[in-house]
Design a protein around this motif. Structure first.
Motif, PDB file in Angstrom:
ATOM      1  N   PHE A   1     -44.728 -23.448  24.134  1.00  0.00           N
ATOM      2  CA  PHE A   1     -44.239 -24.822  24.201  1.00  0.00           C
ATOM      3  C   PHE A   1     -42.715 -24.931  24.248  1.00  0.00           C
ATOM      4  N   PHE A   2     -42.022 -23.944  23.707  1.00  0.00           N
ATOM      5  CA  PHE A   2     -40.561 -24.061  23.606  1.00  0.00           C
ATOM      6  C   PHE A   2     -39.875 -22.839  24.198  1.00  0.00           C
ATOM      7  N   ASN A   3     -40.234 -22.516  25.409  1.00  0.00           N
ATOM      8  CA  ASN A   3     -39.682 -21.325  26.046  1.00  0.00           C
ATOM      9  C   ASN A   3     -38.410 -21.702  26.811  1.00  0.00           C
ATOM     10  N   TRP A   4     -37.273 -21.251  26.303  1.00  0.00           N
ATOM     11  CA  TRP A   4     -35.993 -21.725  26.839  1.00  0.00           C
ATOM     12  C   TRP A   4     -35.815 -21.356  28.309  1.00  0.00           C
ATOM     13  N   ASP A   5     -36.243 -20.148  28.692  1.00  0.00           N
ATOM     14  CA  ASP A   5     -36.106 -19.732  30.100  1.00  0.00           C
ATOM     15  C   ASP A   5     -36.802 -20.735  31.016  1.00  0.00           C
ATOM     16  N   ILE A   6     -38.006 -21.153  30.574  1.00  0.00           N
ATOM     17  CA  ILE A   6     -38.772 -22.080  31.404  1.00  0.00           C
ATOM     18  C   ILE A   6     -38.113 -23.454  31.417  1.00  0.00           C
ATOM     19  N   VAL A   7     -37.514 -23.841  30.299  1.00  0.00           N
ATOM     20  CA  VAL A   7     -36.785 -25.112  30.277  1.00  0.00           C
ATOM     21  C   VAL A   7     -35.721 -25.087  31.369  1.00  0.00           C
ATOM     22  N   VAL A   8     -34.951 -24.003  31.393  1.00  0.00           N
ATOM     23  CA  VAL A   8     -33.848 -23.894  32.351  1.00  0.00           C
ATOM     24  C   VAL A   8     -34.393 -23.904  33.782  1.00  0.00           C
ATOM     25  N   ARG A   9     -35.506 -23.193  33.988  1.00  0.00           N
ATOM     26  CA  ARG A   9     -36.046 -23.098  35.347  1.00  0.00           C
ATOM     27  C   ARG A   9     -36.618 -24.412  35.854  1.00  0.00           C
ATOM     28  N   THR A  10     -37.219 -25.198  34.944  1.00  0.00           N
ATOM     29  CA  THR A  10     -37.969 -26.366  35.416  1.00  0.00           C
ATOM     30  C   THR A  10     -37.201 -27.675  35.312  1.00  0.00           C
ATOM     31  N   PHE A  11     -36.144 -27.699  34.480  1.00  0.00           N
ATOM     32  CA  PHE A  11     -35.485 -28.974  34.212  1.00  0.00           C
ATOM     33  C   PHE A  11     -34.991 -29.712  35.468  1.00  0.00           C
ATOM     34  N   PRO A  12     -34.275 -29.034  36.385  1.00  0.00           N
ATOM     35  CA  PRO A  12     -33.733 -29.792  37.524  1.00  0.00           C
ATOM     36  C   PRO A  12     -34.828 -30.476  38.353  1.00  0.00           C
ATOM     37  N   LYS A  13     -35.914 -29.752  38.616  1.00  0.00           N
ATOM     38  CA  LYS A  13     -36.974 -30.349  39.427  1.00  0.00           C
ATOM     39  C   LYS A  13     -37.686 -31.469  38.685  1.00  0.00           C
ATOM     40  N   LEU A  14     -37.839 -31.307  37.371  1.00  0.00           N
ATOM     41  CA  LEU A  14     -38.504 -32.348  36.578  1.00  0.00           C
ATOM     42  C   LEU A  14     -37.655 -33.617  36.564  1.00  0.00           C
TER      43      LEU A  14
ATOM     44  N   PHE B   1     -46.844 -24.471  28.458  1.00  0.00           N
ATOM     45  CA  PHE B   1     -46.805 -25.925  28.248  1.00  0.00           C
ATOM     46  C   PHE B   1     -45.374 -26.440  28.114  1.00  0.00           C
ATOM     47  N   THR B   2     -44.407 -25.531  28.174  1.00  0.00           N
ATOM     48  CA  THR B   2     -43.015 -25.949  28.017  1.00  0.00           C
ATOM     49  C   THR B   2     -42.610 -27.071  28.988  1.00  0.00           C
ATOM     50  N   PRO B   3     -43.038 -27.029  30.276  1.00  0.00           N
ATOM     51  CA  PRO B   3     -42.632 -28.122  31.175  1.00  0.00           C
ATOM     52  C   PRO B   3     -43.067 -29.500  30.665  1.00  0.00           C
ATOM     53  N   TYR B   4     -44.210 -29.556  29.960  1.00  0.00           N
ATOM     54  CA  TYR B   4     -44.629 -30.834  29.387  1.00  0.00           C
ATOM     55  C   TYR B   4     -43.660 -31.303  28.309  1.00  0.00           C
ATOM     56  N   VAL B   5     -43.181 -30.341  27.500  1.00  0.00           N
ATOM     57  CA  VAL B   5     -42.227 -30.696  26.453  1.00  0.00           C
ATOM     58  C   VAL B   5     -40.935 -31.211  27.093  1.00  0.00           C
ATOM     59  N   VAL B   6     -40.513 -30.550  28.165  1.00  0.00           N
ATOM     60  CA  VAL B   6     -39.297 -30.991  28.872  1.00  0.00           C
ATOM     61  C   VAL B   6     -39.510 -32.408  29.403  1.00  0.00           C
ATOM     62  N   ALA B   7     -40.680 -32.651  30.009  1.00  0.00           N
ATOM     63  CA  ALA B   7     -40.965 -33.981  30.552  1.00  0.00           C
ATOM     64  C   ALA B   7     -40.956 -35.017  29.436  1.00  0.00           C
ATOM     65  N   ALA B   8     -41.549 -34.669  28.292  1.00  0.00           N
ATOM     66  CA  ALA B   8     -41.570 -35.604  27.165  1.00  0.00           C
ATOM     67  C   ALA B   8     -40.155 -35.932  26.724  1.00  0.00           C
ATOM     68  N   ALA B   9     -39.292 -34.908  26.700  1.00  0.00           N
ATOM     69  CA  ALA B   9     -37.914 -35.128  26.283  1.00  0.00           C
ATOM     70  C   ALA B   9     -37.196 -36.068  27.255  1.00  0.00           C
ATOM     71  N   ILE B  10     -37.456 -35.873  28.549  1.00  0.00           N
ATOM     72  CA  ILE B  10     -36.817 -36.736  29.542  1.00  0.00           C
ATOM     73  C   ILE B  10     -37.276 -38.181  29.363  1.00  0.00           C
ATOM     74  N   PHE B  11     -38.584 -38.347  29.096  1.00  0.00           N
ATOM     75  CA  PHE B  11     -39.086 -39.698  28.830  1.00  0.00           C
ATOM     76  C   PHE B  11     -38.386 -40.320  27.626  1.00  0.00           C
ATOM     77  N   LEU B  12     -38.240 -39.517  26.563  1.00  0.00           N
ATOM     78  CA  LEU B  12     -37.666 -40.050  25.327  1.00  0.00           C
ATOM     79  C   LEU B  12     -36.239 -40.518  25.534  1.00  0.00           C
ATOM     80  N   VAL B  13     -35.494 -39.786  26.354  1.00  0.00           N
ATOM     81  CA  VAL B  13     -34.101 -40.157  26.591  1.00  0.00           C
ATOM     82  C   VAL B  13     -34.030 -41.593  27.121  1.00  0.00           C
TER      83      VAL B  13
END
Lengths: 276, 275
Positions: free
Chosen positions: A54-67, A243-255
């Protein structure tokens, strides 16, 4: 007299002391709870796996721009839906308010409409309208999932919005309507110039909550094709088995939703103060 | 004359009983979820032609048949195979699983392999273009230039998504859906022109689900830089992996897998290759 010039009264001093005491207590209890969470959760046997998943930093970095890019589609759908929802919701609310017996069918329609669209889960409406109506054989671009997905969102949310407008309209005391009519205003002018300006202002905070809910439900359009943030996160989830991309998406929603929620709360509190 | 025959028969019987005595043989012993039983997960629903009629217990359908063949090689007879349903998400979530292996056309990829374990591949799939007669009559051809101009769809949770970008690179962004049924619905509603599936699924959807469905062409398995190979999915570090790989490789060598493919997966030679 001379006492008050010297500074706080004993009462004020006492209250200040109480306030300080409660703030210290709140700070202590909060830090104990946070510390317990921060220390205890990593001690659980599954934490490493959960962290990896759920909290894999590498995946956060890889997926954030597209998300983030996919989130722009959510924002766009939201932006063009809101005015339509407001307009339709108001129209339905007005339909439910007609008093002329001849127009009773209009009123009945309003009642049925709100009952049906508040009663069916949004995702079902999105599915049925999003696949059903284009299936009738419409040609492009009139079979676009963006178009019919928006229609589904607008129909559903207009039902909620209509009910809130109606509660606002009914909260305006009948004496105002009577007064306006007795001044010679027509019923429609009464509604337009006397009732609605007050009613709408009164329900703005409640409508803000609906907007926040809509902001999240926009993601349901992904069920019928558009690749918005929730779908994009699902694609990453499937490709990266994380599931990390879901956590990233949730964070973007929260912002986006947290400031909106705070704003709604603030407006509500202001209104309550003004009323009391 | 009779006694040697008897002896041979006896020996044969003995060897049979010996092999059943070794059932759930030395390899898999104690490594399964429930002792003596192999628990296999499939999709809910499981799709044709991988599992026929959503009933894997029947052993009908390619994956159901392969599952029983693998279980047999590992020493589990049909009575000692139990089926459960699990989604992809349940397979990758941390924590205890309700299956030993999960088999539902999971493509083996390096990224996924970091999180879960895959068996040796039991099938290598060509990717195929599913479309409708109207689109073909409208001038769509099995060439990359023609395909690029179409409006594409795919199932979101499959490797078809990156393959679509890699193989076709369409002009407009593809639409993505939850499952095959939704992709078919969108194709039927004219919201998309074409969809990318593994070839057996595409052939089935064209023949049964989509009205006037056509498989326009295929990208042969060798064509994609990263061929779409299906593997059984297991929890990371599952000790069963070794036994399962052994069983699959044995089935590959003795030609069983090829035979099952011929039995359950439709003839694909008639589908033109995309240029």
């Amino acid at each position: 007299m001379s006492d008050s010039n010297k500074g706080p009264t004993r009462r004020q001093a006492h209250e200040r002391k109480l306030k300080r005491r409660s703030m210290i207590l709140a700070a202590i209890s909060t830090s104990v709870v946070v510390a317990a969470l921060v220390i205890l959760i990593p001690l659980t046997p599954g934490w490493e796996r959960v962290k990896q998943s759920f909290f894999n930093w590498d995946i956060v970095v890889r997926t954030f721009p597209k998300l983030l890019n996919a989130f722009l589609l959510d924002v766009a759908i939201f932006a063009w839906s809101v005015p339509l929802i407001a307009a339709l919701g108001l129209a339905i609310a007005l339909a439910r308010d007609v008093r002329d017996p001849v127009f009773y069918p209009l009123r009945l329609f309003g009642i049925l409409y709100t009952d049906i669209f508040r009663g069916v889960p949004v995702v079902l409406v999105v599915y049925l309208i999003g696949f059903g109506i284009p299936g009738l054989g419409l040609q492009r671009p009139f079979n676009s999932p963006y178009l019919w997905g928006t229609v589904a969102l607008v129909l559903t949310y207009a039902a909620y919005v209509a009910e809130i407008f109606r509660s606002g309209i009914e909260s305006i005391h009948a004496s105002q309507r009577n007064a306006a009519l007795s001044l010679g205003m027509s019923p429609s002018d009464t509604m337009r110039f006397v009732i609605l300006p007050q009613a709408i202002r009164r329900v703005v905070p409640a409508q803000m909550n609906i907007l926040i809910a809509l902001q999240k439900d926009v993601a349901l359009l992904s069920f019928i094709g558009p690749v918005e943030i929730f779908r994009q996160a699902g694609v990453f989830k499937s490709l990266l088995a994380s599931f990390t991309p879901y956590v990233v998406a949730a964070a973007i929603f929260l912002v986006v939703t947290i400031p909106a929620t705070r704003l709604a709360d603030h407006m509500l509190a202001k209104q309550n103060r003004a009323r009391s | 004359m009779t006694s040697p025959l008897k002896l041979m028969a006896l020996a044969a019987a003995l060897s049979v009983s010996a092999s059943t005595a070794l059932a759930a043989g030395p390899c898999a012993t104690g490594k399964t979820l429930h002792d003596g039983t192999l628990t296999i997960a499939t999709g809910n629903p499981a799709y044709f032609p991988w599992v026929i009629d959503d009933a894997p217990e029947s052993g009908k359908g390619f994956e159901a048949a392969v599952a029983y063949a693998v279980a047999g090689k590992m020493g589990f007879d049909a009575d000692h195979v139990s089926w459960v349903r699990a989604s992809f998400d349940e397979s990758i979530q941390p924590g205890a699983k309700n299956f030993d292996v999960n088999m539902q056309q999971f493509s083996i990829t390096a990224d996924r392999d970091k999180v879960v374990d895959f068996s040796a591949p039991y099938y290598t799939s060509a990717m195929a273009v599913l479309t409708t007669k109207q689109i073909v009559e409208g001038g769509a051809k099995p060439t990359l230039d023609s395909l690029r101009k179409l409006k594409w769809g795919a199932q979101a949770s499959t490797t078809a998504v990156p393959m679509l970008v890699g193989l076709v690179n369409p002009d407009s962004d593809p639409m993505l859906y939850n499952d095959n049924a939704d992709v078919s619905a969108a194709l039927q509603a004219g919201q998309i022109d074409a969809a990318l599936f593994d070839l057996p699924t595409a052939l089935f959807l064209a023949a049964v689900t989509v009205n006037d469905g056509v498989v326009l062409g295929q990208f042969p398995a060798e064509r994609s830089t990263n061929p779409d190979q299906f593997g059984m999915l297991m929890e990371e570090g599952n000790p069963l992996k070794f036994c399962i790989d052994e069983a699959i490789n044995a089935l590959k060598q003795d030609g069983t897998l090829a035979k099952l493919e011929a039995t359950w997966l439709a003839e694909s030679t008639g589908v033109p290759v995309i240029k």
